[in-house]
Design an enzyme around this catalytic site. Structure first.
Site, PDB file in Angstrom:
ATOM      1  N   TYR A 235       0.838  -1.198   0.000  1.00 45.83           N
ATOM      2  CA  TYR A 235       0.000   0.000   0.000  1.00 45.83           C
ATOM      3  C   TYR A 235       0.877   1.254   0.000  1.00 45.83           C
ATOM      4  O   TYR A 235       1.656   1.480   0.947  1.00 45.83           O
ATOM      5  CB  TYR A 235      -0.929   0.037   1.214  1.00 45.83           C
ATOM      6  CG  TYR A 235      -1.961  -1.072   1.271  1.00 45.83           C
ATOM      7  CD1 TYR A 235      -2.243  -1.875   0.162  1.00 45.83           C
ATOM      8  CD2 TYR A 235      -2.663  -1.327   2.451  1.00 45.83           C
ATOM      9  CE1 TYR A 235      -3.191  -2.877   0.226  1.00 45.83           C
ATOM     10  CE2 TYR A 235      -3.615  -2.332   2.520  1.00 45.83           C
ATOM     11  CZ  TYR A 235      -3.872  -3.106   1.410  1.00 45.83           C
ATOM     12  OH  TYR A 235      -4.802  -4.109   1.482  1.00 45.83           O
TER      13      TYR A 235
ATOM     14  N   GLY B 259     -14.449  -5.457   1.493  1.00 45.42           N
ATOM     15  CA  GLY B 259     -15.421  -5.003   0.502  1.00 45.42           C
ATOM     16  C   GLY B 259     -16.867  -5.219   0.894  1.00 45.42           C
ATOM     17  O   GLY B 259     -17.708  -5.437   0.015  1.00 45.42           O
ATOM     18  N   PRO B 260     -17.226  -5.148   2.187  1.00 45.90           N
ATOM     19  CA  PRO B 260     -18.616  -5.423   2.581  1.00 45.90           C
ATOM     20  C   PRO B 260     -19.614  -4.393   2.052  1.00 45.90           C
ATOM     21  O   PRO B 260     -20.810  -4.681   1.980  1.00 45.90           O
ATOM     22  CB  PRO B 260     -18.560  -5.399   4.110  1.00 45.90           C
ATOM     23  CG  PRO B 260     -17.404  -4.507   4.426  1.00 45.90           C
ATOM     24  CD  PRO B 260     -16.396  -4.784   3.347  1.00 45.90           C
TER      25      PRO B 260
ATOM     26  N   ALA C 206     -19.305  -3.103  -1.010  1.00 43.71           N
ATOM     27  CA  ALA C 206     -19.302  -3.232  -2.480  1.00 43.71           C
ATOM     28  C   ALA C 206     -18.986  -1.900  -3.164  1.00 43.71           C
ATOM     29  O   ALA C 206     -19.769  -1.393  -3.976  1.00 43.71           O
ATOM     30  CB  ALA C 206     -20.643  -3.782  -2.965  1.00 43.71           C
ATOM     31  N   LYS C 207     -17.826  -1.354  -2.823  1.00 44.05           N
ATOM     32  CA  LYS C 207     -17.360  -0.086  -3.408  1.00 44.05           C
ATOM     33  C   LYS C 207     -18.352   1.050  -3.177  1.00 44.05           C
ATOM     34  O   LYS C 207     -18.497   1.945  -4.016  1.00 44.05           O
ATOM     35  CB  LYS C 207     -17.067  -0.249  -4.906  1.00 44.05           C
ATOM     36  CG  LYS C 207     -15.941  -1.223  -5.188  1.00 44.05           C
ATOM     37  CD  LYS C 207     -15.576  -1.259  -6.666  1.00 44.05           C
ATOM     38  CE  LYS C 207     -14.378  -2.163  -6.901  1.00 44.05           C
ATOM     39  NZ  LYS C 207     -13.987  -2.231  -8.327  1.00 44.05           N
ATOM     40  N   GLY C 208     -19.026   1.023  -2.046  1.00 44.52           N
ATOM     41  CA  GLY C 208     -19.942   2.107  -1.685  1.00 44.52           C
ATOM     42  C   GLY C 208     -21.355   1.931  -2.180  1.00 44.52           C
ATOM     43  O   GLY C 208     -22.243   2.707  -1.818  1.00 44.52           O
TER      44      GLY C 208
ATOM     45  N   LEU D 212     -23.407  -0.398  -1.378  1.00 43.86           N
ATOM     46  CA  LEU D 212     -24.237  -0.805  -0.247  1.00 43.86           C
ATOM     47  C   LEU D 212     -24.084   0.160   0.932  1.00 43.86           C
ATOM     48  O   LEU D 212     -24.022  -0.243   2.087  1.00 43.86           O
ATOM     49  CB  LEU D 212     -23.864  -2.233   0.185  1.00 43.86           C
ATOM     50  CG  LEU D 212     -24.152  -3.316  -0.842  1.00 43.86           C
ATOM     51  CD1 LEU D 212     -23.623  -4.659  -0.380  1.00 43.86           C
ATOM     52  CD2 LEU D 212     -25.650  -3.397  -1.141  1.00 43.86           C
TER      53      LEU D 212
END
Length: 306
Positions: free
Chosen positions: A51, A198-199, A201-203, A205
């Site tokens: 990163y 990723g819970p 889903a790129k925003g 949800l």
């Protein structure tokens, strides 16, 4: 905030993990976000050597230097990178894993890493050699536990059979239900925890999901077309009702499976952090709502990842 045991290790991590990749390079802002995350009850920070080519580890190390004992740090290794050239290549060798750990310790300003993961992997890797490296580091007290970050079922199965990993980090959300097909139950049966990245889903949800869907225009997400995303967002909203925010419901969904020890989210602002840590004040997700959320989203299967 609720703490869950990580596999068979002696680590107990908060049900939310702050994924530090999204912190950016503003050290003051990153410090504020990390401080507020710890104040909200989060004790688990996830970073990786790759990163920002090591800079993220340096920022995390600086931010927690006076509270090291309060924090469980996860980092990752396997990408041999050149900071100046901004280039890298995959290297799961024992030599690189051991050398990578030394470099990460220096950047994080600590003498041990709590949880250390292989940052990817394929079925063609020298898996036994990689495992040997992690076992030696654990024996030497340089790491407390280890695992892998992978979405490849074939690779995960090999580590389940051959190693003593305590957790697997994988992408998992209401819109990416691939782990439900077989991997979650396999890991639970072997007392190996899941760190669900990723819970949101790129925003999509999140409470700002409609904006994220429009921003993607006709791109869609995984198996979902743009039109399907618009439809499923409304259907999820109907299921949730006024009982919780989108963020909370999305996080509660992935935490529902007993294999999942923590949901990993990123935050580039204090506002995003607060939207997600609100879960600690929310009522539990009722079973009927969990099933209703499954009914309006797609079950999925992995393709043949090697």
């Amino acid at each position: 905030m609720q703490k869950n045991q990580l596999g068979k290790s002696d680590l107990f991590i908060s049900q939310l993990t702050l994924g530090c990749m999204s912190l950016g390079t503003d050290k003051k802002q990153a410090q504020t976000i990390i401080d507020q995350a710890l104040d909200a009850g989060i004790n688990h920070l996830d970073t990786a050597d790759l990163y920002d080519f090591g800079l993220n580890e340096e920022i995390v190390g600086q931010a927690i230097k006076d509270k090291r004992e309060q924090v469980i740090i996860t980092s990752k290794v396997g990408n041999h990178f050149d900071r100046d050239a901004k280039d890298w290549f995959w290297d799961p060798s024992k030599a690189h894993i051991i050398e990578g750990l030394k470099d990460s310790l220096q950047r994080l300003k600590t003498d041990y890493i709590d949880f250390y993961m292989l940052h990817g992997g394929t079925i063609d890797d020298p898996i036994n050699e990689s495992i040997e490296a992690f076992e030696e580091l654990k024996k030497d007290g340089l790491i407390r536990a280890y695992g892998i970050s992978s979405i490849r079922p074939n690779v995960i199965r090999e580590y389940v059979k051959r190693s003593s990993i305590d957790a697997v980090m994988m992408q998992y959300s209401m819109l990416d239900r691939r782990p439900e097909e077989e991997i979650l139950d396999l890991l639970q049966q072997n007392t190996i925890s899941v760190l669900a990245r990723g819970p949101l889903a790129k925003g999509i949800l999140s409470d700002n999901g409609e904006k994220q869907i429009e921003r993607k225009s006709r791109e869609g997400y995984l198996d979902y077309t743009y039109e399907e995303l618009v439809k499923v967002y409304d259907e999820i909203k109907d299921v949730i009702g006024d009982s919780a925010s989108f963020n909370t419901a999305a996080l509660q969904y992935v935490l529902h499976h007993p294999a999942v020890a923590s949901a990993v989210f990123g935050a580039s602002s204090v506002e995003q952090l607060r939207e997600n840590t609100a879960i600690s004040q929310a009522a539990p997700l009722p079973e009927e709502k969990y099933q209703a959320l499954q009914a309006v989203t797609k079950p999925m299967q992995y393709t043949n990842h090697r």
